[in-house]
Design an enzyme around this catalytic site. Sequence first.
Site, PDB file in Angstrom:
ATOM      1  N   LYS A 166     -42.442 -22.784 -22.868  1.00 41.49           N
ATOM      2  CA  LYS A 166     -41.921 -24.099 -22.505  1.00 41.49           C
ATOM      3  C   LYS A 166     -40.406 -24.184 -22.658  1.00 41.49           C
ATOM      4  O   LYS A 166     -39.740 -24.905 -21.912  1.00 41.49           O
ATOM      5  CB  LYS A 166     -42.616 -25.180 -23.345  1.00 41.49           C
ATOM      6  CG  LYS A 166     -44.069 -25.401 -22.964  1.00 41.49           C
ATOM      7  CD  LYS A 166     -44.232 -25.649 -21.467  1.00 41.49           C
ATOM      8  CE  LYS A 166     -45.641 -26.042 -21.085  1.00 41.49           C
ATOM      9  NZ  LYS A 166     -45.797 -26.188 -19.616  1.00 41.49           N
ATOM     10  N   SER A 180     -42.160 -29.133 -22.840  1.00 42.20           N
ATOM     11  CA  SER A 180     -42.816 -29.838 -23.945  1.00 42.20           C
ATOM     12  C   SER A 180     -41.845 -29.994 -25.102  1.00 42.20           C
ATOM     13  O   SER A 180     -40.987 -29.129 -25.330  1.00 42.20           O
ATOM     14  CB  SER A 180     -44.050 -29.050 -24.407  1.00 42.20           C
ATOM     15  OG  SER A 180     -44.575 -29.587 -25.596  1.00 42.20           O
ATOM     16  N   TYR A 208     -46.791 -20.786 -26.797  1.00 38.54           N
ATOM     17  CA  TYR A 208     -46.636 -21.949 -25.925  1.00 38.54           C
ATOM     18  C   TYR A 208     -45.187 -22.439 -25.937  1.00 38.54           C
ATOM     19  O   TYR A 208     -44.598 -22.704 -24.882  1.00 38.54           O
ATOM     20  CB  TYR A 208     -47.579 -23.048 -26.405  1.00 38.54           C
ATOM     21  CG  TYR A 208     -47.531 -24.338 -25.641  1.00 38.54           C
ATOM     22  CD1 TYR A 208     -48.178 -24.468 -24.421  1.00 38.54           C
ATOM     23  CD2 TYR A 208     -46.869 -25.449 -26.158  1.00 38.54           C
ATOM     24  CE1 TYR A 208     -48.149 -25.672 -23.719  1.00 38.54           C
ATOM     25  CE2 TYR A 208     -46.835 -26.647 -25.477  1.00 38.54           C
ATOM     26  CZ  TYR A 208     -47.482 -26.760 -24.255  1.00 38.54           C
ATOM     27  OH  TYR A 208     -47.438 -27.958 -23.570  1.00 38.54           O
TER      28      TYR A 208
END
Length: 295
Positions: free
Chosen positions: A157, A140, A153
């Site tokens: 990623k 991401s 997160y």
Amino acid sequence: MLDFTGRVAIVTGAGHGLGRRYALDLARRGARVIANDIDAAEGVVAEIAAAGGVAVAESTSVATPEGGQAIVDRAMAEFGRLDVLVNNAGIARTNEFAGIVYDDVLASLRVHLLGAFHLLLPAWRVFRDQGGGRVVNTTSAVGVFGQRRSSVYAAGKMGIVGLTRVLALEGEPDDIRVNAIAPVAQSRMAGDVYGRLDPKLDPAYVSAVVLALAHHSSTVTGEVVSAGGGRVSRLLLAATEGIFEPELNDDVAAARLNEVCADERVVAVPGCAMDEIDLIRASFPELADFRMAPR
């Protein structure tokens, strides 16, 4: 239209959103698909079957090594081979860092980062034995560039980026191509993040790039590709020109650090860590014949 006839693909998180689209598109082009999702795999398999494709529902969680092994074993038991692995499964855990609880850290990393390992470890053995394979991991822009309320997160990623780069180097001799997609698309996880842009972000645009990376004709490897709304770009980790101070000390570093960190003059896009280290070596004329070698 790319032909995946005779190929077998695993898509994790295939029950909704992007994963569902990947599974449908792969099957539509002839692939036999293991559609993995903990709660919605049956639905996408039914859609594939109704369209004349071949797919198997697999509801094992990617969050454990046993789960990853079971998903790969299912592909081998059903179809006797594995050609494509799309690591797409994900969960949302957003919060300001001060509000994070450790259970959220573990839950996120077990799916996003460790989940990729859990599939890749058994799939890698299959790919090497077969003499090739294609992997599309999911990263991401949040991991690469950062975003508030997304520390856990983002950490997972960005870990995917490092994993992708290393496996691309190690897999190349065996025709195992490994890339990462950084998707921008309508999804349950994204919710209303994109606002008025959302109608432009059909998952089909991302799926087109994923299928291109997953196809056996693709020679692209080690890349992070951003895709969304019809735009496709390469996300880079680059080295700037920087400074060279033979007598560097803490006073000099403090005086010039702002300059270094404001420098946007890219001089190299390293293919591996030794390429970046070679920029240090190049500062020494007496080592002109001693280029750092990838290893």
